[in-house]
Design an enzyme around this catalytic site. Structure first.
Site, PDB file in Angstrom:
ATOM      1  N   LYS A  83     -23.494  45.012  -9.485  1.00 58.60           N
ATOM      2  CA  LYS A  83     -23.994  44.305  -8.313  1.00 58.60           C
ATOM      3  C   LYS A  83     -24.555  42.953  -8.731  1.00 58.60           C
ATOM      4  CE  LYS A  83     -26.232  46.594  -4.439  1.00 58.60           C
ATOM      5  NZ  LYS A  83     -27.419  47.356  -4.049  1.00 58.60           N
ATOM      6  N   CYS A  84     -24.061  41.883  -8.107  1.00 55.46           N
ATOM      7  CA  CYS A  84     -24.579  40.530  -8.371  1.00 55.46           C
ATOM      8  C   CYS A  84     -25.050  39.922  -7.053  1.00 55.46           C
ATOM      9  CB  CYS A  84     -23.488  39.629  -8.933  1.00 55.46           C
ATOM     10  SG  CYS A  84     -22.920  40.089 -10.574  1.00 55.46           S
TER      11      CYS A  84
END
Ligand code: E4P
Length: 216
Positions: A83-84
């Site tokens: 997740k970014c």
């Protein structure tokens, strides 16, 4: 539509997976912090419990830090999706990590323009946070609808993961909008199953059966 649990609680995940309707899990730094357990053993356990994708979030905010952490997280298990956050560096990180064969869930999406760029960068999932938009008097579901339409019309393969779900109506509306995934707290999953008429109806059936005194 897939159902993910938005939790880092091992007990909630075990219960959800046992139900047979949970396809994956999303975590974030706040959810991990709530568990008060060392990070690595916790997420390794989660990845082993959940049959599908497990989103694990980077905490670096610069491109170099995100791709370094992303590569480390991706090595924890094959079902990890990194997740970014949806920042300028986060979009660069999506392109880079995707190029290395690492799937990315781009999180903290609050606009259609952010979602468009994220899809162009190659995100595997886009996470519009609809509850947090509702909180500030914007209709979060409109964003989910817009993203679903844009991706469909433009032919993007990025999957829409409706996040920040607060109630069962959010789930129904996200399903109608065409979200590929809805991630929800365990309490909302429980609410999806409940109906007072089911409880009343079952009680009546069992009372009548008891009066009959028969056995199956
Ligand atoms: C999604 O991946 C996030 O973890 C989550 O949905 C955030 O929800 P919240 O707004 O209820 O914290």
């Amino acid at each position: 539509m897939k159902i993910f649990l938005d939790t880092a609680s091992v007990s909630e995940l075990k219960e959800g997976v046992a139900l047979g309707v949970v396809d994956g899990v999303t975590t974030n730094p706040s959810l991990i912090a709530k568990e008060k357990r060392p990070f690595r053993p916790l997420v390794e356990e989660i990845c082993a419990i959940v049959p599908g994708d497990v989103s694990l979030e980077v905490v670096a905010t610069d491109f170099e830090g995100m791709v370094k952490e992303g590569a480390e997280l991706a090595q924890i298990a094959p079902n990890v999706v990194v997740k970014c956050p949806l920042t300028k560096d986060g979009i660069r990180a999506v392109r880079f990590l995707t190029g290395k064969g690492i799937r990315v869930n781009q999180t903290l999406c609050f606009s259609a323009t952010q979602a468009l760029l994220s899809a162009k960068a190659g995100a595997y999932y886009i996470s519009p946070f609809l509850g947090r938009l509702d909180d500030i008097a914007h209709v979060g579901m409109d964003l989910v609808r817009d993203i679903c339409e844009i991706y469909r019309v433009q032919g993007f393969t990025t999957q829409v993961l409706a996040a920040s779900i607060r109630n069962p109506l959010h789930v129904v509306d996200a399903a109608k909008a065409g979200a590929h995934v809805v991630t929800m707290p365990f309490a909302v999953l429980e609410q999806l199953m409940k109906h007072p008429l089911t409880d009343l109806g079952l009680k009546k059936f069992l009372d009548d059966w008891a009066k009959l005194g028969a056995k199956i």
